[in-house]
Design a protein around this motif. Sequence first.
Motif, PDB file in Angstrom:
ATOM      1  N   HIS A 157      15.153  -1.220   8.315  1.00 27.25           N
ATOM      2  CA  HIS A 157      13.898  -0.684   8.836  1.00 27.25           C
ATOM      3  C   HIS A 157      14.029   0.830   8.975  1.00 27.25           C
ATOM      4  N   HIS A 201      11.814   4.526  10.819  1.00 28.69           N
ATOM      5  CA  HIS A 201      10.736   5.047  11.675  1.00 28.69           C
ATOM      6  C   HIS A 201      10.794   6.569  11.663  1.00 28.69           C
ATOM      7  N   GLU A 205      16.781   9.052  15.745  1.00 25.65           N
ATOM      8  CA  GLU A 205      17.270   8.048  16.695  1.00 25.65           C
ATOM      9  C   GLU A 205      18.790   8.114  16.853  1.00 25.65           C
ATOM     10  N   TYR A 247      21.885   5.938  18.277  1.00 23.68           N
ATOM     11  CA  TYR A 247      22.415   4.680  18.808  1.00 23.68           C
ATOM     12  C   TYR A 247      23.807   4.983  19.341  1.00 23.68           C
ATOM     13  N   HIS A 258      17.895   1.901   8.172  1.00 30.15           N
ATOM     14  CA  HIS A 258      19.126   1.437   8.809  1.00 30.15           C
ATOM     15  C   HIS A 258      18.998  -0.039   9.138  1.00 30.15           C
TER      16      HIS A 258
HETATM   17 FE   LIG Z   1      15.988   2.349  14.597  1.00 28.15          FE
END
Ligand SMILES: [Fe+2]
Length: 291
Positions: free
Chosen positions: A208, A210, A214, A216, A250
């Motif tokens: 996916h 976006h 991001e 993580y 990712h």
């Molecule tokens: Fe993500």
Amino acid sequence: MTAAEDLRARADLHTALGQPGSGRLRYAAAMHFHRKGLISPEALEVYRICSPQDWEDPAALLASRGLSVDLPPPDAPALAIRLLVEEIDRYLATLPGPGVAEVRSLIARWQGGPARLAPAANPVADEHLPQALAALSPTHPALAAAIRAAAPLLTWVTYDAYPPDEIGPVFRQSHAFASLIGEGATIPAEDFDLGLFLIAPHVLYRDHAHPAPELYAPLTGPHGWRFGPGKPLIVKPAHEPVWNLPDSPHLTKVGSTPFLCVFGWTRDTKFPARVIPAGDWAELEAIRIEG
Ligand SMILES: [Fe+2]
């Protein structure tokens, strides 16, 4: 002044009489609360007078002058959230790589806002968070304890906006996240989202992407990752951060320990994620990564 420092000042204000340096400690704590408008100048003067005498109880002098110190009780639930945010920030400070400094600067910008609690339990969190925290505790006891304390107060959500046929039936019901700082989150913020993300063992979170960049920061591991359909699956241990650039694909394949991570979206948080088709999800779903 952070929540942890505020708590410490409360303890200092009531340091045991006679303890060396306690008079000065009590005075410094009184000064802290005076600056916040919670201790009057007259009461502060009492603490100043008593400060060179570790055995001198300010309560007696306060009473003789008709004064009292009545601090409002700490807002314990909100404090648990603030302490967790501080613990997460301390943890992020230990991590290398891109995105970490950006997330930390956004935490610093927003963490002082009012906390609005809306606890929402979640079956995925109830079932899998204890195992994830048990894995985290030996190396990061303070962070694990802060998550454990705050978890019942968080708004856990199982995200359901992906088209079911694209994201697949397993992931849909096997994950939960809780936003700590963000729009509509416990601590409100604009165009920033910081929270905890949990996925059950062996689940595949399909490819996916976006628009939001991001971070993580996985608190458990090992788990599998890939960064585009057709790319190899890379197994990464806990505490190795992943920084996803805007619109970069990712995928996460959870190992035998539940996946627990701190996530941070640093901008463009209003734009949703989309699933990116790939032909090998069934194979990835079948593999096992053992920790
Ligand atoms: Fe993500």
